[in-house]
Design a protein around this motif. Structure first.
Motif, PDB file in Angstrom:
ATOM      1  N   LEU A  55      28.104  16.287  44.079  1.00 15.34           N
ATOM      2  CA  LEU A  55      28.181  14.875  44.449  1.00 15.34           C
ATOM      3  C   LEU A  55      29.161  14.657  45.599  1.00 15.34           C
ATOM      4  O   LEU A  55      30.187  13.974  45.466  1.00 15.34           O
ATOM      5  CB  LEU A  55      28.571  14.036  43.234  1.00 15.34           C
ATOM      6  N   PHE A  56      28.828  15.222  46.743  1.00 13.00           N
ATOM      7  CA  PHE A  56      29.646  14.978  47.928  1.00 13.00           C
ATOM      8  C   PHE A  56      28.809  15.227  49.172  1.00 13.00           C
ATOM      9  O   PHE A  56      27.739  15.827  49.121  1.00 13.00           O
ATOM     10  CB  PHE A  56      30.906  15.860  47.931  1.00 13.00           C
ATOM     11  N   HIS A  57      29.327  14.734  50.288  1.00 13.67           N
ATOM     12  CA  HIS A  57      28.650  14.864  51.574  1.00 13.67           C
ATOM     13  C   HIS A  57      28.468  16.341  51.940  1.00 13.67           C
ATOM     14  O   HIS A  57      29.312  17.167  51.612  1.00 13.67           O
ATOM     15  CB  HIS A  57      29.481  14.187  52.667  1.00 13.67           C
ATOM     16  N   PRO A  58      27.408  16.711  52.643  1.00 11.10           N
ATOM     17  CA  PRO A  58      26.334  15.828  53.110  1.00 11.10           C
ATOM     18  C   PRO A  58      25.179  15.667  52.126  1.00 11.10           C
ATOM     19  O   PRO A  58      24.196  15.015  52.461  1.00 11.10           O
ATOM     20  CB  PRO A  58      25.861  16.536  54.383  1.00 11.10           C
ATOM     21  N   HIS A  59      25.298  16.227  50.912  1.00 13.58           N
ATOM     22  CA  HIS A  59      24.188  16.091  49.966  1.00 13.58           C
ATOM     23  C   HIS A  59      24.143  14.710  49.333  1.00 13.58           C
ATOM     24  O   HIS A  59      23.087  14.085  49.268  1.00 13.58           O
ATOM     25  CB  HIS A  59      24.307  17.148  48.864  1.00 13.58           C
ATOM     26  N   THR A  60      25.284  14.245  48.831  1.00 10.94           N
ATOM     27  CA  THR A  60      25.322  12.978  48.106  1.00 10.94           C
ATOM     28  C   THR A  60      26.621  12.252  48.408  1.00 10.94           C
ATOM     29  O   THR A  60      27.707  12.802  48.193  1.00 10.94           O
ATOM     30  CB  THR A  60      25.255  13.204  46.578  1.00 10.94           C
ATOM     31  N   ASP A  61      26.521  11.040  48.893  1.00  7.68           N
ATOM     32  CA  ASP A  61      27.699  10.201  49.105  1.00  7.68           C
ATOM     33  C   ASP A  61      28.193   9.727  47.735  1.00  7.68           C
ATOM     34  O   ASP A  61      27.460   9.058  47.013  1.00  7.68           O
ATOM     35  CB  ASP A  61      27.305   9.003  49.973  1.00  7.68           C
ATOM     36  N   PRO A  62      29.434  10.071  47.338  1.00  4.72           N
ATOM     37  CA  PRO A  62      29.909   9.632  46.028  1.00  4.72           C
ATOM     38  C   PRO A  62      30.026   8.119  45.896  1.00  4.72           C
ATOM     39  O   PRO A  62      30.137   7.605  44.776  1.00  4.72           O
ATOM     40  CB  PRO A  62      31.286  10.313  45.898  1.00  4.72           C
ATOM     41  N   ASP A  63      29.985   7.408  47.030  1.00 13.97           N
ATOM     42  CA  ASP A  63      30.007   5.945  47.012  1.00 13.97           C
ATOM     43  C   ASP A  63      28.662   5.364  47.439  1.00 13.97           C
ATOM     44  O   ASP A  63      28.585   4.213  47.872  1.00 13.97           O
ATOM     45  CB  ASP A  63      31.115   5.428  47.936  1.00 13.97           C
ATOM     46  N   ALA A  64      27.600   6.140  47.304  1.00 13.39           N
ATOM     47  CA  ALA A  64      26.263   5.657  47.670  1.00 13.39           C
ATOM     48  C   ALA A  64      25.902   4.428  46.853  1.00 13.39           C
ATOM     49  O   ALA A  64      26.342   4.258  45.698  1.00 13.39           O
ATOM     50  CB  ALA A  64      25.239   6.753  47.434  1.00 13.39           C
ATOM     51  N   THR A  65      25.102   3.566  47.433  1.00 16.39           N
ATOM     52  CA  THR A  65      24.646   2.380  46.716  1.00 16.39           C
ATOM     53  C   THR A  65      23.639   2.770  45.630  1.00 16.39           C
ATOM     54  O   THR A  65      23.088   3.877  45.642  1.00 16.39           O
ATOM     55  CB  THR A  65      23.972   1.394  47.677  1.00 16.39           C
ATOM     56  N   ASP A  66      23.398   1.849  44.717  1.00 11.36           N
ATOM     57  CA  ASP A  66      22.401   2.095  43.680  1.00 11.36           C
ATOM     58  C   ASP A  66      21.054   2.447  44.294  1.00 11.36           C
ATOM     59  O   ASP A  66      20.374   3.378  43.840  1.00 11.36           O
ATOM     60  CB  ASP A  66      22.255   0.861  42.780  1.00 11.36           C
ATOM     61  N   ASP A  67      20.667   1.694  45.319  1.00  5.70           N
ATOM     62  CA  ASP A  67      19.360   1.941  45.938  1.00  5.70           C
ATOM     63  C   ASP A  67      19.302   3.306  46.608  1.00  5.70           C
ATOM     64  O   ASP A  67      18.271   3.990  46.560  1.00  5.70           O
ATOM     65  CB  ASP A  67      19.046   0.840  46.965  1.00  5.70           C
TER      66      ASP A  67
END
Length: 342
Positions: A55-67
């Motif tokens: 859960l971190f960049h560049p795979h997943t932004d830990p502050d990504a929005t729900d959408d």
């Protein structure tokens, strides 16, 4: 005889990130490409059934929005894959900081766990995730830990308890990774002390990786806790492995299939740890199927529903080779055939 259907077979996505650096000969590999490589693998009609996420960049932004998270979930589900365990961004330079640091550092650690739990909740509600844990470590090195072992053990256990309370509020469990490059987790005995001091066996458990825990036996970062000496016999290995797994297996709630050649390795910013080798590496020290059986005894009773391959710090050329993934998948299938259930 009916083939075993559990545990589900997952591939880790973080080998595309751990030890990778932009503008080098081992740049990060995108989540989409890691998914493509996973889906392409097939052995006798069997395929990977899911992935574990970093859960971190560049795979997943830990502050990504729900959408944004739902869009990622749609992408993964569109490949016919589930999501299992999630790696919380607990390290300095990401969201978190060391679990045995000062008050502010420990607060960041707990915040990172909370962000991971939030993402887990969204993926659960989406339906792409039905099992798995949140993976953590202490996010600090053995050298720093050794400066005040008793105090740092106490601070780390207090931080783990705080993070465990957050996880419980989300219906999650935390699995502390047994990897020799993390302070308090660098030795099988110290790892056990940390779990016992945390004292939340239903919420904070152990994540066993075949490659990392092999180095526990040799006492690489804790010679006083070594269970084997070079030149050991098979009988000595069996006795040592039994001692280690009997101590840590009751705490084990997440499991990584892997191979190790007895050496340590580090790439990029990742400190040296047990080297991950390809499944058929001729220098591999482990009988993968046999070693997995030690950890998977009564696995279902500990809530394990999937196992994951981990091949951190493989060269990108190895990761891009389809043979790598078919060989890995074949090893995973053998583990399930020998030690799985339905």
């Amino acid at each position: 005889m009916m083939a075993n259907t559990l545990p589900k077979l997952h591939n880790a996505m973080w080998p595309g990130l751990v030890g990778k650096e932009p503008d080098t000969d081992h740049p990060p590999i995108s989540l989409e490409r890691m998914l493509e490589l996973t889906v392409a693998a097939e052995v006798d009609g069997q395929k990977f059934e899911g992935v574990d996420l970093f859960l971190f960049h560049p795979h997943t932004d830990p502050d990504a929005t729900d959408d944004q998270l739902k869009s990622m979930a749609d992408k993964i589900a569109g490949h016919g894959l589930n999501v299992g365990s999630l790696v919380a961004p607990i390290w300095p330079g990401t969201v978190g900081d060391t679990a045995f640091g000062d008050a502010e550092q420990r607060k960041k650690f707990v915040l990172a766990v909370e962000k991971a739990c939030r993402i887990g909740k969204i993926l659960n509600e989406h339906g792409v995730r039905k099992y798995g844990v949140i993976r953590i470590d202490t996010a600090g090195g053995p050298g720093a830990f050794a400066e005040d072992e008793a105090g740092n053990l106490q601070r780390a256990s207090e931080t783990f308890r705080e993070a465990g309370a957050v996880a419980e509020s989300y219906g999650e469990r935390l699995a502390a990774e047994g990897e020799i490059c993390w302070g308090g987790m660098h030795s099988w005995r110290t790892m056990l002390k940390l779990l016992e001091a945390t004292g939340l066996p239903k919420t904070v458990g152990f994540q066993a990786d075949l490659a990392h825990t092999y180095l526990y036996l040799l006492g690489y970062n804790a010679p006083e806790d070594a269970l084997l000496q070079p030149g050991y016999s098979q009988a000595e290995f069996d006795a040592a492995y039994t001692t280690m797994t009997d101590a840590l297996r009751p705490w084990t709630i997440d499991f990584h299939v892997a191979q190790n050649d007895g050496s340590v390795h580090g790439t990029g910013s990742h400190d040296r740890t047990g080297r991950h080798c390809v499944a058929d590496d001729p220098n591999g020290k482990l009988d993968i199927t046999a070693a997995s059986g030690y950890w998977l005894k009564d696995a279902a009773e500990r809530g394990i529903q999937h196992i994951c391959w981990d091949g951190c710090m493989f060269p990108n050329a190895v990761l891009e080779d389809a043979k790598t993934w078919n060989t890995i998948l074949a090893a995973m299938i053998k583990v399930r055939e020998a030690h799985g259930w339905s």
